[in-house]
Every structure is written in C-alpha cells, then in structure tokens.
Design an enzyme around this catalytic site. Structure first.
Site, PDB file in Angstrom:
ATOM      1  N   SER A   1       0.833  -1.202   0.000  1.00 51.17           N
ATOM      2  CA  SER A   1       0.000   0.000   0.000  1.00 51.17           C
ATOM      3  C   SER A   1       0.870   1.255   0.000  1.00 51.17           C
ATOM      4  CB  SER A   1      -0.908   0.008   1.232  1.00 51.17           C
ATOM      5  OG  SER A   1      -1.518   1.278   1.350  1.00 51.17           O
TER       6      SER A   1
ATOM      7  N   LYS B   1     -10.741  -5.804   9.620  1.00 51.48           N
ATOM      8  CA  LYS B   1     -11.833  -4.845   9.811  1.00 51.48           C
ATOM      9  C   LYS B   1     -12.887  -5.340  10.826  1.00 51.48           C
ATOM     10  CE  LYS B   1     -11.896  -2.135   5.558  1.00 51.48           C
ATOM     11  NZ  LYS B   1     -12.630  -1.838   4.324  1.00 51.48           N
TER      12      LYS B   1
ATOM     13  N   ASP C   1     -15.536   4.375   5.116  1.00 51.08           N
ATOM     14  CA  ASP C   1     -15.783   3.971   3.715  1.00 51.08           C
ATOM     15  C   ASP C   1     -17.063   4.600   3.158  1.00 51.08           C
ATOM     16  OD1 ASP C   1     -13.530   2.417   3.428  1.00 51.08           O
ATOM     17  OD2 ASP C   1     -14.545   0.505   3.764  1.00 51.08           O
TER      18      ASP C   1
ATOM     19  N   GLN D   1     -12.199   9.211   1.699  1.00 45.16           N
ATOM     20  CA  GLN D   1     -12.153   8.580   3.028  1.00 45.16           C
ATOM     21  C   GLN D   1     -10.804   8.839   3.696  1.00 45.16           C
ATOM     22  OE1 GLN D   1     -11.024   5.198   4.008  1.00 45.16           O
ATOM     23  NE2 GLN D   1     -10.857   4.080   2.091  1.00 45.16           N
TER      24      GLN D   1
HETATM   25  P1  NAP Z   1     -16.597  -8.472   1.040  1.00 43.72           P
HETATM   26  O1  NAP Z   1     -17.110  -8.070   2.367  1.00 43.72           O
HETATM   27  O2  NAP Z   1     -15.854  -9.745   0.872  1.00 43.72           O
HETATM   28  O3  NAP Z   1     -17.871  -8.509   0.019  1.00 43.72           O
HETATM   29  C1  NAP Z   1     -17.730  -8.986  -1.299  1.00 43.72           C
HETATM   30  C2  NAP Z   1     -19.025  -8.703  -2.080  1.00 43.72           C
HETATM   31  O4  NAP Z   1     -18.817  -9.112  -3.453  1.00 43.72           O
HETATM   32  C3  NAP Z   1     -20.244  -9.498  -1.566  1.00 43.72           C
HETATM   33  O5  NAP Z   1     -21.412  -8.738  -1.787  1.00 43.72           O
HETATM   34  C4  NAP Z   1     -20.206 -10.731  -2.478  1.00 43.72           C
HETATM   35  O6  NAP Z   1     -21.466 -11.354  -2.638  1.00 43.72           O
HETATM   36  C5  NAP Z   1     -19.803 -10.096  -3.799  1.00 43.72           C
HETATM   37  N1  NAP Z   1     -19.240 -11.074  -4.733  1.00 43.72           N
HETATM   38  C6  NAP Z   1     -18.018 -11.643  -4.661  1.00 43.72           C
HETATM   39  N2  NAP Z   1     -17.840 -12.494  -5.714  1.00 43.72           N
HETATM   40  C7  NAP Z   1     -19.009 -12.438  -6.444  1.00 43.72           C
HETATM   41  C8  NAP Z   1     -19.459 -13.067  -7.643  1.00 43.72           C
HETATM   42  N3  NAP Z   1     -18.682 -13.926  -8.319  1.00 43.72           N
HETATM   43  N4  NAP Z   1     -20.689 -12.770  -8.117  1.00 43.72           N
HETATM   44  C9  NAP Z   1     -21.488 -11.884  -7.455  1.00 43.72           C
HETATM   45  N5  NAP Z   1     -21.124 -11.255  -6.313  1.00 43.72           N
HETATM   46  C10 NAP Z   1     -19.905 -11.527  -5.816  1.00 43.72           C
HETATM   47  O7  NAP Z   1     -15.639  -7.345   0.418  1.00 43.72           O
HETATM   48  P2  NAP Z   1     -15.656  -5.757   0.701  1.00 43.72           P
HETATM   49  O8  NAP Z   1     -14.726  -5.453   1.809  1.00 43.72           O
HETATM   50  O9  NAP Z   1     -17.069  -5.293   0.802  1.00 43.72           O
HETATM   51  O10 NAP Z   1     -14.960  -5.196  -0.624  1.00 43.72           O
HETATM   52  C11 NAP Z   1     -15.629  -5.262  -1.894  1.00 43.72           C
HETATM   53  C12 NAP Z   1     -14.781  -4.511  -2.924  1.00 43.72           C
HETATM   54  O11 NAP Z   1     -14.692  -3.139  -2.555  1.00 43.72           O
HETATM   55  C13 NAP Z   1     -13.334  -4.992  -3.040  1.00 43.72           C
HETATM   56  O12 NAP Z   1     -12.974  -4.987  -4.400  1.00 43.72           O
HETATM   57  C14 NAP Z   1     -12.533  -3.940  -2.284  1.00 43.72           C
HETATM   58  O13 NAP Z   1     -11.213  -3.825  -2.764  1.00 43.72           O
HETATM   59  C15 NAP Z   1     -13.339  -2.694  -2.590  1.00 43.72           C
HETATM   60  N6  NAP Z   1     -13.192  -1.586  -1.611  1.00 43.72           N
HETATM   61  C16 NAP Z   1     -12.841  -0.357  -2.079  1.00 43.72           C
HETATM   62  C17 NAP Z   1     -12.707   0.717  -1.183  1.00 43.72           C
HETATM   63  C18 NAP Z   1     -12.303   2.082  -1.717  1.00 43.72           C
HETATM   64  O14 NAP Z   1     -12.003   2.979  -0.915  1.00 43.72           O
HETATM   65  N7  NAP Z   1     -12.304   2.336  -3.005  1.00 43.72           N
HETATM   66  C19 NAP Z   1     -12.957   0.529   0.174  1.00 43.72           C
HETATM   67  C20 NAP Z   1     -13.347  -0.739   0.620  1.00 43.72           C
HETATM   68  C21 NAP Z   1     -13.455  -1.791  -0.292  1.00 43.72           C
HETATM   69  P3  NAP Z   1     -21.935 -12.518  -1.601  1.00 43.72           P
HETATM   70  O15 NAP Z   1     -22.376 -11.801  -0.362  1.00 43.72           O
HETATM   71  O16 NAP Z   1     -23.023 -13.205  -2.309  1.00 43.72           O
HETATM   72  O17 NAP Z   1     -20.724 -13.396  -1.376  1.00 43.72           O
END
Ligand code: NAP
Length: 273
Positions: free
Chosen positions: A21, A70, A106, A246
């Site tokens: 990072s 987290k 976030d 953020q």
């Molecule tokens: P998480 O808690 O693991 O949640 C993952 C989400 O993606 C769930 O809704 C999951 O659905 C869905 N998903 C995963 N594979 C899938 C598939 N093949 N088809 C359909 N849905 C699928 O992860 P998170 O922490 O929320 O992070 C999600 C994304 O946001 C990541 O890419 C992360 O890098 C990004 N992010 C960005 C920021 C930023 O500041 N830009 C901040 C935080 C996170 P299910 O519930 O059905 O498994």
C-alpha cells in the site's frame, strides 16, 4: 521526509497490504505540508491482540485498518462509532484517553465522491453487493432522502442489512429493471477486480446518459463496468475518488485538523501514474 523526534505522534496501518500500500506517502506528505509532527507507519502484524497492546503501550495515536482485520479487531476496542456498530466493521481506530474507539469512513468517502458529480437527494440508488464496503455505503446513503435498493448474490445478506436501514433488497434476477430505472449505480462487489478484470454484473445496454456509475474497485483503475458505462454515455466515478475522500476524513481522525485536500489529490494522482 518528516522530522522524527521524541514528540512525533505515530499513526499505524494494520492490513495485509502493509508492504504494497502506498497510503503512507499520502498521509506523510500531507503531515509535512501542514508541518504536523506525525508519522504514518505500515505495521507487520502477526498477532492482533499483541499488536493492540502495542497501540496502547507505545502511544500510537490512531490506526488505519484494512482487510483482514476490519471485523476481527472489534473485540479489542472499547467503543464503536454508530457507523462501525451498524456495519460490524472498523477501518479507523483512535486512541483517546486510554480508550480505543473504532470508526468507519468507507461510507462517507463514497458519498463525498458521489456528491462531487451527482445529487443524491431525490434519486434512486442501486448498490450491488452486501459485503462490508456495500453496507458502509448503503448505511451512509440511508441518511439521505433517496430510494435505496441493495442487490446481492446471497439475497439473505442483502435482506438482513436492508431491513436495518429501511432499504429494498433483491437478488440479481431483477438487476435489468432496477438499473434501467436508477439514477445512481454503485458496484460494491469484488466482481471485476484484478485478476478477473473482464468480469462485470451489468450489460452495457442497461446504462445510458441518465445514470451515474461508480465502481469502488481500485485495481484495475478503469473496470469493465466503467468501460461499459462510458460507452453507454453514463457519468463515471472511479474508486480512487472514494479512497481520497475517506483518506480526507481519516486525516481529521488522525490529527484533529482539516486535511490539505489539494496536496492529497496531487499525491493520489502521482501514485496512479
Ligand atoms: P466483502 O465483504 O468480501 O464482500 C464482497 C461482495 O462481493 C459481496 O457482496 C459478495 O457477494 C460479492 N461477490 C463476490 N464475488 C461475487 C461473484 N462472483 N458474483 C457476485 N457477487 C460476488 O468485500 P468488501 O470489503 O465489501 O470489498 C468489496 C470490494 O470493494 C473490493 O474490491 C474492495 O477492494 C473494494 N473496496 C474499495 C474501497 C475504496 O475505498 N475504493 C474501500 C473498501 C473496499 P456474496 O455476499 O453473495 O458473497
């Protein structure tokens, strides 16, 4: 480089990406720009409980928290702010008078990024996903007067959270109808993230110039969803705007003063190039 001395206030980072990072550049440049005697240090955590003992006993002022801590850090904290309590996840910990307090930025980061280009009040917003980031964004959006729909592959997860914030929830079977009626679409799933960068949940034909599309996936910078949205004439918002906003919110947690936004924007831009 910031001057380090016995009065330097330490901000730690706990996350699996501590080696890769670049956020230390963002914060340390911002501290230096305001002549603040702070230093942001990525930490190699191997035992979370002992690491938190270090936070208290080494006098860290705050910790930025990322995957995979987290949720697992919550038992070590004394208090949670309302956002963190509602979502069950923390991405910033502040150390105040011997107490460790967990917050979550976030959601606010995403909403600030949206507000730069679109009006949220009065709009129909579709959030794809019901993981930690999706919940944080939906929770913050629920403070606005908008019609909020959460769609997720695992419908129960969307339903459980939507009930708490008075939003609607569904699976992806109704995605075509809801996207066509939406003003704002946010991908908060990991679908389309490197290395599976060709993946996308939304057909190009469903998007148009009427909709603003945000993807919170940072790698790749331009996801397949955003490529399709641009071709369809939609306004697009990249993940690094959310990351920047953020970080701006976190800077205030860390130092108590307003962030030097232009300085941080420039560092973010340099980091991308
Ligand atoms: P998480 O808690 O693991 O949640 C993952 C989400 O993606 C769930 O809704 C999951 O659905 C869905 N998903 C995963 N594979 C899938 C598939 N093949 N088809 C359909 N849905 C699928 O992860 P998170 O922490 O929320 O992070 C999600 C994304 O946001 C990541 O890419 C992360 O890098 C990004 N992010 C960005 C920021 C930023 O500041 N830009 C901040 C935080 C996170 P299910 O519930 O059905 O498994």
């Amino acid at each position: 480089m910031n001057k380090i001395n016995g009065k330097t206030k330490l901000i730690g980072f706990f996350g699996s990406t501590y080696k890769s990072s670049k956020m230390y550049k963002l914060y340390n440049t911002a501290f230096e720009a305001l002549d603040l005697n702070y230093c942001y240090v990525p930490c190699a955590v191997d035992d979370l409980e002992k690491a938190f003992s270090g936070v208290l006993h080494l006098g860290f002022r705050a910790i930025g928290v990322s995957f995979p801590y987290k949720e697992s850090i919550i038992p070590y904290l004394d208090e949670l702010e309302p956002e963190a309590a509602a979502i069950g996840a923390v991405n910033v910990v502040t150390h105040q008078n011997g107490k460790l307090i967990g917050g979550m930025t976030d959601g606010l980061g995403a909403v600030c990024a949206l507000e730069e280009v679109v009006k949220i009040d009065g709009s129909t917003v579709v959030v794809l996903g019901a993981g930690g980031a999706a919940k944080a964004i939906a929770y913050e959006l629920s403070k606005h007067h908008c019609s909020l729909k959460i769609l997720n592959r695992t419908i129960e997860k969307a339903r459980d959270f939507a009930q708490k914030i008075d939003a609607q929830s569904n699976g992806y079977d109704i995605l075509p109808q809801v996207v066509q009626q939406a003003d704002i679409l946010i991908n908060a799933t990991s679908v389309g993230m490197y290395p599976d960068a060709g993946a996308c949940l939304v057909d190009e034909s469903l998007m148009s110039s009427k909709i603003t599309v945000m993807d919170i996936i940072g790698k790749p910078h331009e996801t397949e969803l955003l490529k399709r949205a641009k071709r369809a004439g939609s306004k697009v918002i990249y993940a690094d705007r959310m990351l920047l906003h953020q970080a701006i919110v976190k800077f205030k947690y860390y130092t108590g003063v307003d962030a030097p936004i232009a300085v941080m924007e420039k560092v973010m831009q340099d980091m991308r190039e």
